[in-house]
Design an enzyme around this catalytic site. Structure first.
Site, PDB file in Angstrom:
ATOM      1  N   ASP A 144       1.393  -7.418  15.071  1.00  0.00           N
ATOM      2  CA  ASP A 144       1.635  -7.725  16.481  1.00  0.00           C
ATOM      3  C   ASP A 144       2.934  -7.140  17.034  1.00  0.00           C
ATOM      4  O   ASP A 144       3.288  -7.409  18.191  1.00  0.00           O
ATOM      5  CB  ASP A 144       1.651  -9.241  16.695  1.00  0.00           C
ATOM      6  CG  ASP A 144       0.274  -9.850  16.584  1.00  0.00           C
ATOM      7  OD1 ASP A 144      -0.678  -9.260  17.136  1.00  0.00           O
ATOM      8  OD2 ASP A 144       0.133 -10.909  15.944  1.00  0.00           O
ATOM      9  N   ASP A 152      -7.683  -6.103  17.648  1.00  0.00           N
ATOM     10  CA  ASP A 152      -6.452  -6.264  18.417  1.00  0.00           C
ATOM     11  C   ASP A 152      -5.407  -5.216  18.036  1.00  0.00           C
ATOM     12  O   ASP A 152      -4.577  -4.803  18.853  1.00  0.00           O
ATOM     13  CB  ASP A 152      -5.839  -7.651  18.187  1.00  0.00           C
ATOM     14  CG  ASP A 152      -6.844  -8.779  18.133  1.00  0.00           C
ATOM     15  OD1 ASP A 152      -7.953  -8.576  17.585  1.00  0.00           O
ATOM     16  OD2 ASP A 152      -6.521  -9.882  18.592  1.00  0.00           O
TER      17      ASP A 152
END
Length: 406
Positions: A122, A183
């Protein structure tokens, strides 16, 4: 640094909706003004006890609540970069120096990510949405250094045997191997950028390899996507395709498909390889043809309780932003098709049904975070607001005859 609450009575303001008439043109400046007003309302709450804690970043507003639930910036909290990114976009739109100072302070709370080992994939969300937008608008060399150092950290999760970045080191045992989630496509942009701005060329090569492996292993024959691919860490072979946040392993999770559309659009921009443009068109087509009438998807396209299933406005925001960039890659035919599709999405998102207005201080309602975990269901979520504002800024640039992405 107390910011004046300039906008009183916003809860009773009436905004025209363009969701009913799909031919109506969106008033982008009006929607940007709305976003600015909501930001000021949020800042007034964040500053009510004096100078805010810049390490506490807004995350969500759950049903019935009015103000942001904030999360402490930490390696485990993946959404910390979106609020600084929102402030940078608002500064770009308004040239308000107070907003710029706040953007700087919230951004600087994330600097430590450039100095610690990567916890998971992330880092792009955390650092490129914040420092990336900050550098784009200020060219502060310190920001550049932070981005490149963070890209180097993210690169340590790349497995050359597999050819992708390990998304969740903590879940290797649970999922049975090297896991890569859709993602992760969003985090490639930071690698591409770093390689172009003084970082190691290998960052570019890693991003391309990751995209190619994802293209090969995380899509079905109809170009709908799997959320997760699991690889054998020794052979590098893909051994499992499944979901973590979607309804089922074979369903099309809306935000996963959105991440794919956005991510492969970036890959084409950065490489110029037409195979990615051809691929993303197919990924877009299956998304568009399955949308409900108002162009905002249910949280999963295969949810069994449609039409009563929760929507995911965040997915619509991500796709709208991506389609506006995608529209730049064509002439008036297909490019105009994608631009109009994005405008329809933004029109719907800007309607009374989806805008928060007086209900709370976010921009939008009706996003779904993690339905299987029963987390953030039908909520206002910070990344929906980020991509909504980004899409509005991109549309404004297009309408001014500029490129959607500078």
């Amino acid at each position: 640094m107390k910011i004046k609450h300039l906008f009183l009575g916003i809860g009773v303001m009436v905004f025209a909706s363009c969701a009913v008439d799909k031919t109506k043109k969106l008033d982008v400046d009006k929607e940007l003004t709305y976003c600015d007003m909501q930001i000021h309302r949020a800042l007034s709450e964040l500053e009510k006890d004096g100078e805010p804690d810049y390490t506490m970043e807004p995350r969500n507003i759950l049903a019935g609540e009015r103000f942001w639930n904030c999360k402490k910036v930490s390696r485990e909290e993946w959404t910390g970069g979106f609020w600084p990114g929102i402030l940078w976009y608002d500064y770009e739109a308004t040239q308000n120096d107070t907003i710029r100072m706040l953007a700087e302070k919230y951004t600087e709370s994330l600097e430590f990510f450039s100095k610690i080992p990567a916890y998971d994939h992330d880092l792009g969300f955390l650092v490129f949405c914040s420092y990336g937008n900050g550098y784009r608008l200020t060219h502060n060399p310190v920001y550049r250094d932070v981005i490149i150092a963070t890209a180097d950290s993210l690169a340590t999760l790349f497995n050359p045997k597999v050819g992708t970045i390990l998304s969740w080191p903590r879940n290797v045992e649970m999922l049975g191997g090297h896991n890569t989630i859709m993602d992760n496509m969003i985090n490639l942009e930071m690698l591409f950028w770093a390689a172009r701005n003084g970082g190691d060329r290998r960052l570019f090569d890693m991003a391309v390899s990751h995209a190619d492996k994802t293209m090969e292993n995380q899509f079905r024959s109809d170009y709908s996507s799997y959320h997760v691919a699991v690889y054998d860490t020794i052979s590098g072979n893909c051994i499992k395709k499944c979901t973590h946040q979607g309804y089922a392993d074979e369903s099309m999770w809306a935000r996963g498909q959105a991440w794919a559309i956005y991510g492969f659009t970036v890959v084409f921009r950065e490489t110029g390889d037409p195979k990615y443009l051809d691929f993303v068109e197919k990924v877009v087509d299956v998304y568009l043809k399955n949308l409900p009438e108002d162009d905002v998807p249910y949280w999963d396209f295969d949810a069994p309780d449609i039409p009563d299933a929760p929507r995911d406005a965040s997915a619509a925001c991500v796709v709208a932003s991506a389609l506006l960039e995608l529209s730049d890659f064509y002439g008036n035919g297909k490019g105009e098709k994608y631009k109009k599709a994005a405008e329809r999405m933004l029109c719907s998102l800007s309607s009374e049904k989806y805008q928060s207005r007086g209900k709370n201080v976010a921009f939008l309602l009706h996003s779904t975070g993690h339905w299987p975990a029963k987390s953030e269901i039908d909520a206002s979520i910070i990344y929906a607001d980020y991509y909504y504002l980004e899409a509005l800024m991109r549309l404004k640039r297009l309408n001014e005859g500029k490129k959607a992405v500078e």
